[in-house]
Design a protein around this motif. Structure first.
Motif, PDB file in Angstrom:
ATOM      1  N   ARG A  33       0.825  -1.202   0.000  1.00 18.11           N
ATOM      2  CA  ARG A  33       0.000   0.000   0.000  1.00 18.11           C
ATOM      3  C   ARG A  33       0.862   1.256   0.000  1.00 18.11           C
ATOM      4  O   ARG A  33       0.516   2.263  -0.614  1.00 18.11           O
ATOM      5  N   ARG A  34       1.991   1.198   0.691  1.00 25.31           N
ATOM      6  CA  ARG A  34       2.908   2.345   0.688  1.00 25.31           C
ATOM      7  C   ARG A  34       3.442   2.580  -0.721  1.00 25.31           C
ATOM      8  O   ARG A  34       3.532   3.731  -1.172  1.00 25.31           O
ATOM      9  N   ARG A  35       3.776   1.503  -1.414  1.00 21.41           N
ATOM     10  CA  ARG A  35       4.302   1.632  -2.775  1.00 21.41           C
ATOM     11  C   ARG A  35       3.249   2.233  -3.706  1.00 21.41           C
ATOM     12  O   ARG A  35       3.559   3.121  -4.518  1.00 21.41           O
ATOM     13  N   ILE A  36       2.002   1.772  -3.616  1.00 18.85           N
ATOM     14  CA  ILE A  36       0.929   2.328  -4.441  1.00 18.85           C
ATOM     15  C   ILE A  36       0.759   3.822  -4.158  1.00 18.85           C
ATOM     16  O   ILE A  36       0.634   4.633  -5.082  1.00 18.85           O
ATOM     17  N   THR A  37       0.761   4.173  -2.887  1.00 19.58           N
ATOM     18  CA  THR A  37       0.612   5.577  -2.504  1.00 19.58           C
ATOM     19  C   THR A  37       1.763   6.413  -3.033  1.00 19.58           C
ATOM     20  O   THR A  37       1.562   7.522  -3.549  1.00 19.58           O
ATOM     21  N   GLN A  59       1.864  11.597   5.665  1.00 16.05           N
ATOM     22  CA  GLN A  59       0.649  12.274   6.125  1.00 16.05           C
ATOM     23  C   GLN A  59      -0.606  11.545   5.657  1.00 16.05           C
ATOM     24  O   GLN A  59      -1.611  11.483   6.390  1.00 16.05           O
ATOM     25  N   THR A  60      -0.539  10.986   4.447  1.00 17.05           N
ATOM     26  CA  THR A  60      -1.679  10.237   3.915  1.00 17.05           C
ATOM     27  C   THR A  60      -1.976   9.015   4.780  1.00 17.05           C
ATOM     28  O   THR A  60      -3.138   8.718   5.091  1.00 17.05           O
ATOM     29  N   PHE A  61      -0.937   8.305   5.194  1.00 19.23           N
ATOM     30  CA  PHE A  61      -1.148   7.134   6.052  1.00 19.23           C
ATOM     31  C   PHE A  61      -1.717   7.560   7.405  1.00 19.23           C
ATOM     32  O   PHE A  61      -2.596   6.873   7.954  1.00 19.23           O
ATOM     33  N   ARG A  62      -1.262   8.677   7.944  1.00 14.43           N
ATOM     34  CA  ARG A  62      -1.806   9.144   9.224  1.00 14.43           C
ATOM     35  C   ARG A  62      -3.290   9.503   9.075  1.00 14.43           C
ATOM     36  O   ARG A  62      -4.103   9.166   9.928  1.00 14.43           O
ATOM     37  N   SER A  63      -3.614  10.185   7.990  1.00 17.93           N
ATOM     38  CA  SER A  63      -5.006  10.576   7.766  1.00 17.93           C
ATOM     39  C   SER A  63      -5.901   9.360   7.606  1.00 17.93           C
ATOM     40  O   SER A  63      -7.026   9.318   8.120  1.00 17.93           O
ATOM     41  N   ASN A  64      -5.403   8.348   6.884  1.00 16.52           N
ATOM     42  CA  ASN A  64      -6.202   7.146   6.706  1.00 16.52           C
ATOM     43  C   ASN A  64      -6.270   6.318   7.980  1.00 16.52           C
ATOM     44  O   ASN A  64      -7.237   5.586   8.192  1.00 16.52           O
ATOM     45  N   GLY A  65      -5.263   6.438   8.832  1.00 15.88           N
ATOM     46  CA  GLY A  65      -5.334   5.799  10.147  1.00 15.88           C
ATOM     47  C   GLY A  65      -6.444   6.413  10.984  1.00 15.88           C
ATOM     48  O   GLY A  65      -7.210   5.700  11.644  1.00 15.88           O
ATOM     49  N   TRP A 267      -5.252   7.697  -1.539  1.00 18.08           N
ATOM     50  CA  TRP A 267      -4.192   7.472  -2.522  1.00 18.08           C
ATOM     51  C   TRP A 267      -3.736   6.024  -2.537  1.00 18.08           C
ATOM     52  O   TRP A 267      -2.922   5.641  -3.396  1.00 18.08           O
ATOM     53  N   MET A 268      -4.229   5.187  -1.650  1.00 22.03           N
ATOM     54  CA  MET A 268      -3.832   3.787  -1.605  1.00 22.03           C
ATOM     55  C   MET A 268      -4.535   2.959  -2.685  1.00 22.03           C
ATOM     56  O   MET A 268      -4.218   1.791  -2.877  1.00 22.03           O
ATOM     57  N   HIS A 269      -5.504   3.578  -3.365  1.00 19.60           N
ATOM     58  CA  HIS A 269      -6.214   2.897  -4.451  1.00 19.60           C
ATOM     59  C   HIS A 269      -5.410   3.018  -5.744  1.00 19.60           C
ATOM     60  O   HIS A 269      -4.821   4.057  -6.034  1.00 19.60           O
ATOM     61  N   ARG A 270      -5.410   1.964  -6.558  1.00 23.67           N
ATOM     62  CA  ARG A 270      -4.662   1.969  -7.828  1.00 23.67           C
ATOM     63  C   ARG A 270      -5.486   2.704  -8.894  1.00 23.67           C
ATOM     64  O   ARG A 270      -6.064   2.107  -9.793  1.00 23.67           O
ATOM     65  N   ARG A 271      -5.489   4.020  -8.784  1.00 23.96           N
ATOM     66  CA  ARG A 271      -6.341   4.852  -9.629  1.00 23.96           C
ATOM     67  C   ARG A 271      -5.971   4.771 -11.101  1.00 23.96           C
ATOM     68  O   ARG A 271      -6.838   4.978 -11.974  1.00 23.96           O
ATOM     69  N   PHE A 272      -4.743   4.484 -11.420  1.00 23.87           N
ATOM     70  CA  PHE A 272      -4.281   4.539 -12.811  1.00 23.87           C
ATOM     71  C   PHE A 272      -3.895   3.169 -13.354  1.00 23.87           C
ATOM     72  O   PHE A 272      -3.080   3.064 -14.265  1.00 23.87           O
ATOM     73  N   LYS A 273      -4.474   2.101 -12.812  1.00 23.56           N
ATOM     74  CA  LYS A 273      -4.067   0.760 -13.227  1.00 23.56           C
ATOM     75  C   LYS A 273      -4.489   0.443 -14.659  1.00 23.56           C
ATOM     76  O   LYS A 273      -3.812  -0.315 -15.358  1.00 23.56           O
TER      77      LYS A 273
END
Length: 293
Positions: A33-37, A59-65, A267-273
């Motif tokens: 998930r970190r790599r995708i983000t 910051q994204t991981f903190r917000s999603n936490g 941002w953890m979603h693969r938006r551009f796959k």
């Protein structure tokens, strides 16, 4: 579920503190998930330096936490207990849209406040919601029951007939089209300057029903515990009749909201796959090791 219920009873400031800790731990342990983000942040914010991009990822991981903590609050705590933390902006745009009598499609996005944002808007409006059912039957039952207690009807994301009926009854329906659902029924419209598979259903729903499309967002405040809900004016001249133009406009609206609080987006979603050219390499695909080539 029991743990989520217990956590939901804690003061919001404590939930935020714990959520940030969960986010920090996830940043260290959830490598995929970190790599995708990281890839998404690099694609969407090329103007940031490497250090700034890395900071936004953390910051994204903190917000999603925090968002994970908020799911329990949304499901197990009455929204009225959070009214003192919540401020709504632009409610007059919803009122104006309802006066047209054709229903309102609330154009949302996958922000980290997704479930709690829905619970909070129920303090001000009565709305139905389109959802993707959870794979776990117990979690899905609790999620659906919670949403129907706070909203109106929880519609499956493929239940277009139900959606049309609700709009024809001049209901408000929450709808979030900002994920990659594959090539079918999609066009490639820019999202943060990157071509992204974007569904055309939003414009087609508006064309068929005549409903108003009202963008809205929900974010945590910075510096103090609190939430802001923003309703924007209904999209004028929408749909245009051109699927690509309509999808581009939708993506632009969501991008504008995301840029106000970029760390609070999923941002953890693969938006551009899914890529415009099927032969183009998926940006999330790991390169093979030399000994596998």
């Amino acid at each position: 579920m029991a743990c989520m219920w217990v956590m939901a009873q804690l003061p919001m400031a404590v939930q935020w503190w714990l959520g940030q800790g969960i986010g920090n731990l996830a940043h260290l342990t959830m490598a995929q998930r970190r790599r995708i983000t990281e890839i998404n942040i690099r694609l969407c914010f090329p103007e940031l330096s490497t250090d700034e991009q890395a900071k936004l990822v953390r910051q994204t991981f903190r917000s999603n936490g925090i968002g994970l903590m908020e799911v329990g609050t949304a499901w197990f705590r009455k929204p009225e207990s959070l009214r003192k933390y919540t401020q709504v902006h632009g409610y007059e745009h919803v009122e104006a849209a309802l006066k047209k009598g054709k229903g309102v499609l609330l154009l949302g996005g996958h922000y980290s406040t997704l479930d709690l944002g829905g619970s909070l808007i129920s303090l001000f409006i009565e709305a139905d919601v389109m959802q993707r059912d959870h794979n776990n039957p117990l979690v899905n039952a609790i999620m659906t029951r919670s949403r129907e207690q706070r909203y109106g009807v929880a519609l499956g994301r493929h239940d277009l007939r139900g959606l049309f009926r609700r709009l024809q009854a001049n209901r408000i329906v929450w709808y979030a089209p900002d994920q990659d659902y594959g090539r079918r029924g999609s066009v490639f419209a820019p999202f943060f300057g990157v071509p992204a598979a974007s569904i055309t259903a939003t414009g087609r729903i508006a064309a068929r029903t005549g409903c108003a499309v009202v963008p809205f967002s929900h974010f945590r405040r910075k510096g103090s515990v609190g939430y802001d809900i923003h309703f924007r004016p209904a999209l004028a001249g929408f749909p245009s009749g051109d699927d690509l133009d309509d999808a581009t406009r939708i993506n632009t609206v969501i991008e504008q909201e995301v840029r106000t609080h970029p760390d609070q987006y999923l941002w953890m979603h693969r938006r551009f796959k899914t890529r415009p050219d099927p032969s183009e390499v998926n940006p999330y695909k790991q390169p093979k090791a030399k000994d596998e080539q």
